[in-house]
Every structure is written in structure tokens, then in C-alpha cells.
Design an enzyme around this catalytic site. Structure first.
Site, short mmCIF file in Angstrom:
data_model
loop_
_atom_site.label_atom_id
_atom_site.label_comp_id
_atom_site.label_asym_id
_atom_site.label_seq_id
_atom_site.Cartn_x
_atom_site.Cartn_y
_atom_site.Cartn_z
N HIS A 1 -6.31 -6.03 -2.63
CA HIS A 1 -7.08 -6.05 -1.45
C HIS A 1 -7.36 -7.74 -1.16
O HIS A 1 -8.05 -7.98 -0.32
CB HIS A 1 -8.49 -5.09 -1.69
CG HIS A 1 -7.99 -3.66 -1.43
ND1 HIS A 1 -8.91 -2.87 -1.88
CD2 HIS A 1 -7.05 -3.25 -1.31
CE1 HIS A 1 -8.63 -1.45 -1.76
NE2 HIS A 1 -7.44 -1.82 -1.34
N THR A 2 -6.39 -8.60 -1.88
CA THR A 2 -6.68 -9.79 -1.25
C THR A 2 -5.95 -9.82 -0.03
O THR A 2 -5.83 -11.34 0.48
CB THR A 2 -6.16 -10.72 -2.61
OG1 THR A 2 -6.33 -12.39 -2.05
CG2 THR A 2 -4.80 -10.40 -2.85
N ASN B 1 -3.99 9.14 4.61
CA ASN B 1 -2.77 8.39 5.13
C ASN B 1 -2.46 8.30 6.56
O ASN B 1 -1.90 7.56 7.20
CB ASN B 1 -1.51 9.09 4.76
CG ASN B 1 -1.28 8.96 2.79
OD1 ASN B 1 -1.97 8.12 2.37
ND2 ASN B 1 -0.55 9.62 2.52
N ARG C 1 0.78 -1.11 -0.08
CA ARG C 1 -0.06 0.03 0.02
C ARG C 1 0.73 1.22 -0.30
O ARG C 1 0.62 2.07 -0.58
CB ARG C 1 -0.92 0.02 1.36
CG ARG C 1 -1.77 1.11 1.01
CD ARG C 1 -3.21 1.07 2.14
NE ARG C 1 -4.23 1.86 1.87
CZ ARG C 1 -4.76 2.65 2.67
NH1 ARG C 1 -4.15 2.92 3.74
NH2 ARG C 1 -5.86 3.51 2.15
N HIS D 1 0.50 4.36 -2.64
CA HIS D 1 0.51 5.94 -2.37
C HIS D 1 1.53 6.69 -2.55
O HIS D 1 1.42 8.01 -2.67
CB HIS D 1 0.03 5.80 -0.50
CG HIS D 1 -1.42 5.26 -0.37
ND1 HIS D 1 -2.18 6.05 0.29
CD2 HIS D 1 -2.11 4.40 -0.77
CE1 HIS D 1 -3.26 5.56 0.75
NE2 HIS D 1 -3.15 4.35 -0.19
N SER E 1 8.07 10.26 -2.03
CA SER E 1 7.58 11.47 -1.29
C SER E 1 6.85 10.94 -0.10
O SER E 1 6.85 11.72 0.97
CB SER E 1 6.64 12.25 -2.21
OG SER E 1 5.78 11.64 -2.74
N PRO F 1 -8.02 7.72 -4.64
CA PRO F 1 -9.26 7.26 -4.18
C PRO F 1 -9.73 6.74 -2.60
O PRO F 1 -8.53 6.41 -1.99
CB PRO F 1 -9.50 6.04 -5.15
CG PRO F 1 -8.13 5.48 -5.35
CD PRO F 1 -7.21 6.40 -4.91
C1 HEM Z 1 -9.08 1.16 -6.57
C2 HEM Z 1 -8.99 2.14 -5.70
C3 HEM Z 1 -8.80 1.95 -4.03
C4 HEM Z 1 -9.11 2.31 -3.18
C5 HEM Z 1 -10.42 3.18 -2.87
C6 HEM Z 1 -8.74 1.85 -2.01
C7 HEM Z 1 -9.08 1.89 -0.68
C8 HEM Z 1 -8.57 1.16 0.65
C9 HEM Z 1 -8.71 1.53 2.00
C10 HEM Z 1 -9.93 2.41 2.28
C11 HEM Z 1 -7.99 0.86 2.44
C12 HEM Z 1 -8.22 0.56 4.14
C13 HEM Z 1 -7.24 1.66 4.87
C14 HEM Z 1 -7.72 1.71 6.22
O1 HEM Z 1 -8.86 1.43 6.67
O2 HEM Z 1 -6.71 2.06 6.98
C15 HEM Z 1 -7.06 -0.01 1.62
C16 HEM Z 1 -6.29 -0.96 2.07
C17 HEM Z 1 -5.26 -1.40 1.23
N1 HEM Z 1 -5.14 -0.96 0.00
FE1 HEM Z 1 -6.43 -0.11 -1.22
N2 HEM Z 1 -7.45 1.09 -2.41
C18 HEM Z 1 -7.30 1.13 -3.84
C19 HEM Z 1 -6.64 0.49 -4.54
C20 HEM Z 1 -5.18 -0.02 -4.22
C21 HEM Z 1 -4.01 -0.44 -4.95
C22 HEM Z 1 -4.11 0.08 -6.18
C23 HEM Z 1 -3.36 -1.01 -4.05
C24 HEM Z 1 -1.88 -1.60 -4.48
C25 HEM Z 1 -1.74 -2.00 -5.55
C26 HEM Z 1 -3.81 -0.87 -2.70
C27 HEM Z 1 -3.59 -1.64 -1.65
C28 HEM Z 1 -3.95 -1.76 -0.58
C29 HEM Z 1 -3.56 -2.66 0.65
C30 HEM Z 1 -2.51 -3.65 0.63
C31 HEM Z 1 -4.31 -2.59 1.76
C32 HEM Z 1 -4.20 -3.03 2.88
C33 HEM Z 1 -3.15 -2.22 3.98
C34 HEM Z 1 -3.32 -2.51 5.62
O3 HEM Z 1 -3.29 -3.84 5.68
O4 HEM Z 1 -2.89 -1.91 6.21
N3 HEM Z 1 -5.20 -0.58 -2.93
N4 HEM Z 1 -7.29 0.45 0.59
#
Ligand code: HEM
Ligand code: NAG
Length: 327
Positions: free
Chosen positions: A187-188, A88, A56, A60, A70, A157
Site C-alpha cells: 500500500h505504499t 473485486n 494487487r 487477489h 483464476s 480481507p
Molecule cells: C492486509 C490486508 C489487506 C487489505 C485489508 C487490503 C485492502 C485493500 C483495499 C480496500 C484497497 C483499495 C481498493 C479500492 O478501493 O478499490 C487496496 C488496494 C491495494 N492493495 Fe491491498 N489490502 C491488503 C493487502 C494487500 C497485499 C498483501 C497486497 C499485495 C502484496 C496489496 C496490494 C494492494 C495494492 C497495490 C492496492 C492499490 C490498487 C490500485 O491502485 O488500484 N494489498 N487494498
């Protein structure tokens, strides 16, 4: 016409214009890939969540003025970092893992490997270590001397954003809707906080889900982790984005979307939005064909990793400490 559209959306230069190469550190730091890999092995072995944190962070980083490290900069008197921007704050972790890798690299080849490259390679290794695909990482990024607090909210987003708006944000980075659906497969693994799924579990979850016994149980568990009120208390309570195989990089995320059980709104929209004809078909495809998902994910990660901050091309550096611009 197509070219005009692309020009409007392209945020910056892309790899084809720039000297990113697979063997960039071949003579200056030949062990760079081994060092990052062995440090990531320790980190993910001690806690698989660390793979999600690093993946993540890379996302970002790349969506805010390109993949230029950055996101890693701390606030100082003269620099406002990105870490405290609303999306963030409290939500990005894993910075100490980056520090540890950087220390190793600095003792092996001082002043050579940029934090932006380090993070890009670390994200690739993170994915492999939890069962995901391999891809080659083009190298040669430079670190920025600036961060952009405001661009975090503009470019990234959010959980409650509509599908079309999310697609627009990816197009702006030179990534297609298909890239977006594949990259969302990240998100897997990893967790989301209650504040990001409360709207969903008290909103349209019951509409999209088939509400068989499994999703009934899942929903009531989510509601106990994340009560509707009093709102703020449980805001940081977490739940896995993929409740079936939370620590495994596989395609079960897409199966969950087919069942209508996606945890955050933006995920379920890929399958359930009325605007999501193309994205719905892709969700079905990746659910059926894990190999097609892995191939597209790897390809799209390279594309995302190649979003360049043009300023770093002229005025970039290799930071000694990923948290601070060199003095
Ligand atoms: C498509 C639009 C996307 C949205 C709206 C989105 C939104 C979010 C949100 C809301 C969370 C939870 C964060 C929290 O509650 O603290 C999250 C977690 C995460 N996102 Fe996304 N995300 C997107 C795309 C991506 C992409 C492109 C990646 C990486 C290639 C990614 C990787 C991750 C990972 C690995 C987590 C888990 C982080 C953790 O365990 O702390 N996401 N995302
Ligand atoms: C956080 O989640 C746990 C279950 O994991 C639950 O027992 C607790 O009540 C939740 N916290 C709040 C403030 O609701």
C-alpha cells in the site's frame, strides 16, 4: 503442536512439494522474463498506477484457490468468474496489460507460459519499476480451469476488517503475521476508493492521527474527495494509499501509520489496534529500516507466489487466452 496448527491453517500445497523452479522455461521460452519486463516497462512508464493494479491482481489471484490465474477468468455461460465478486467489482483493473503480455508470449512461445506465472513475474517487475526490491520468481504454475466467486469474500480481507481476522486469513494461506505486515507495505503505491475509506475518515481518523497541520489538511482534503453524504455518489472517488510518495515503492507507508494517518482502517490497525503489539513493533521496524522492509517484502512475495492450487497440479493447463479456459 505447532505442526498441528500449521496443518489446520495451510490452504493447500506449498512450493516445497511442487516442481516450481527458477529455470522452468529455460529451454521452452528463454525470453519469457525479458518479454514480461519490457511490456511492464511500457505499462508503468505510461502510468505508474499500472504497477499497483498488477501487484494487487496477483494478491487477489493467490488468495483464491492459489496462484492459478483464476482471477483473470471472465464470466461465461458455464463459468462464474471472480471479477464481479463484491471485493473485486470495480476494484480490479489491469487485465488488458495481462492480455498484451500474453499475446506477446503466445507469438514468441505458443502454449508454453501459464497466465499464473505471467502474473507472478509481472507483479515482481511492477514493484521494481516503481523503486522496490528485486526477487527471483520460482516458475512452473499451471492455470486453473475453474474460478471461485464465493472464496473471494471468504479469503480476502476487507478495509474494515479487524486485525485478528486479517491475521487469520493470512495464516490460512500459510503466511505469518510478519508476512502480513510486510505485504501490507504494498500500500505504499496505488489508490483506494472512497467507499473503502469513508468509515475511517468520519470515524477514528482524528483519534489515531496527531492532527498536526499536515494531517489536518490531509483529512479535510480526504473529506472533500469523499463526502459523508449522499453516500453512493462519491463511492468511486479515489485517493492515494500513501499520500507522501504515491508512485514510489518505499517505506513511507509505515511512516504514515506511525503518524496515525493511514487511509484505510485495516492499515492503521497494524499500528493502532489494541491487539497489535507484534504488528506495531514491525511497523516501527520497517519505518526505521527500509532495507529490512525490502528484504522481508521480497521474501514474503515469494511465499505468497508459491501458494499452489493443488487441483492445477493434476488438472491444470496453460491457457491460450488468460480470460478463458482452453476449449
Ligand atoms: C492486509 C490486508 C489487506 C487489505 C485489508 C487490503 C485492502 C485493500 C483495499 C480496500 C484497497 C483499495 C481498493 C479500492 O478501493 O478499490 C487496496 C488496494 C491495494 N492493495 Fe491491498 N489490502 C491488503 C493487502 C494487500 C497485499 C498483501 C497486497 C499485495 C502484496 C496489496 C496490494 C494492494 C495494492 C497495490 C492496492 C492499490 C490498487 C490500485 O491502485 O488500484 N494489498 N487494498
Ligand atoms: C470527487 O472528488 C473531487 C475532488 O477530487 C470532488 O471535487 C468531487 O466533488 C468528488 N465527487 C463527489 C461526488 O463528491
Amino acid at each position: 503442536m505447532l505442526l498441528i496448527i500449521l496443518n489446520i491453517f495451510c490452504a493447500g500445497l506449498h512450493a516445497s512439494d511442487l516442481p516450481l523452479t527458477l529455470d522452468y522455461y529455460k529451454s521452452t521460452c528463454p525470453t519469457v522474463l525479458e518479454i514480461v519486463k519490457s511490456e511492464m516497462e511500457c505499462a508503468v512508464l505510461s502510468d505508474p498506477r499500472n504497477a499497483a493494479l498488477i501487484l494487487r491482481l496477483h494478491f487477489h489471484d493467490c488468495f483464491v484457490q492459489g496462484c492459478d490465474g483464476s482471477v483473470l477468468l471472465d464470466d461465461t455461460i458455464t463459468l462464474q468468474g471472480e471479477k464481479k465478486a463484491p471485493i473485486n467489482f470495480h476494484a480490479l483493473k489491469g487485465f488488458r496489460i495481462i492480455d498484451r503480455i500474453k499475446n506477446k508470449l503466445e507469438s514468441e512461445c505458443p502454449g508454453i507460459v501459464s497466465c499464473a506465472d505471467l502474473l507472478t513475474v509481472a507483479a515482481r517487475d511492477a514493484v521494481i519499476l516503481v523503486g522496490g526490491p528485486y526477487w527471483d520468481v520460482p516458475l512452473g504454475r499451471k492455470d486453473s480451469k475453474t474460478a471461485n466467486y464465493d472464496l473471494v469474500s471468504t479469503n480476502l480481507p476487507t478495509a474494515n476488517e479487524g486485525l485478528l481476522s486479517i491475521i487469520t486469513k493470512f495464516l490460512y494461506q500459510g503466511l505469518s503475521a510478519e508476512d502480513m505486515v510486510a505485504l501490507s507495505g504494498a500500500h505504499t503505491i496505488g489508490m483506494a476508493r472512497c467507499v473503502n475509506f469513508r468509515g475511517r475518515i468520519y470515524g477514528d481518523f482524528e483519534t489515531t492521527a496527531t492532527m498536526n497541520p499536515i494531517s489536518e489538511t490531509y483529512l479535510s482534503k480526504l473529506r472533500s474527495i469523499c463526502p459523508a453524504a449522499p453516500a453512493t455518489k462519491a463511492d468511486n472517488n479515489e485517493s492515494a494509499l500513501d499520500y507522501v510518495t504515491p508512485n514510489l515503492f518505499d517505506n513511507s507507508y509505515y511512516h504514515i501509520l506511525l503518524q496515525g494517518d493511514g487511509l484505510i482502517n485495516s492499515d492503521q490497525e497494524l499500528y493502532s489496534s489494541v491487539f497489535g503489539l507484534e504488528t506495531k513493533q514491525l511497523v516501527q521496524k520497517y519505518a526505521e529500516n527500509g532495507i529490512a522492509f525490502f528484504e522481508k517484502f521480497a521474501e514474503s512475495m515469494v511465499k505468497m507466489g508459491n501458494i499452489i492450487n493443488p487441483d492445477t497440479y493434476v488438472d491444470g493447463e496453460v491457457r491460450k487466452n488468460c480470460r478463458f479456459v482452453n476449449t
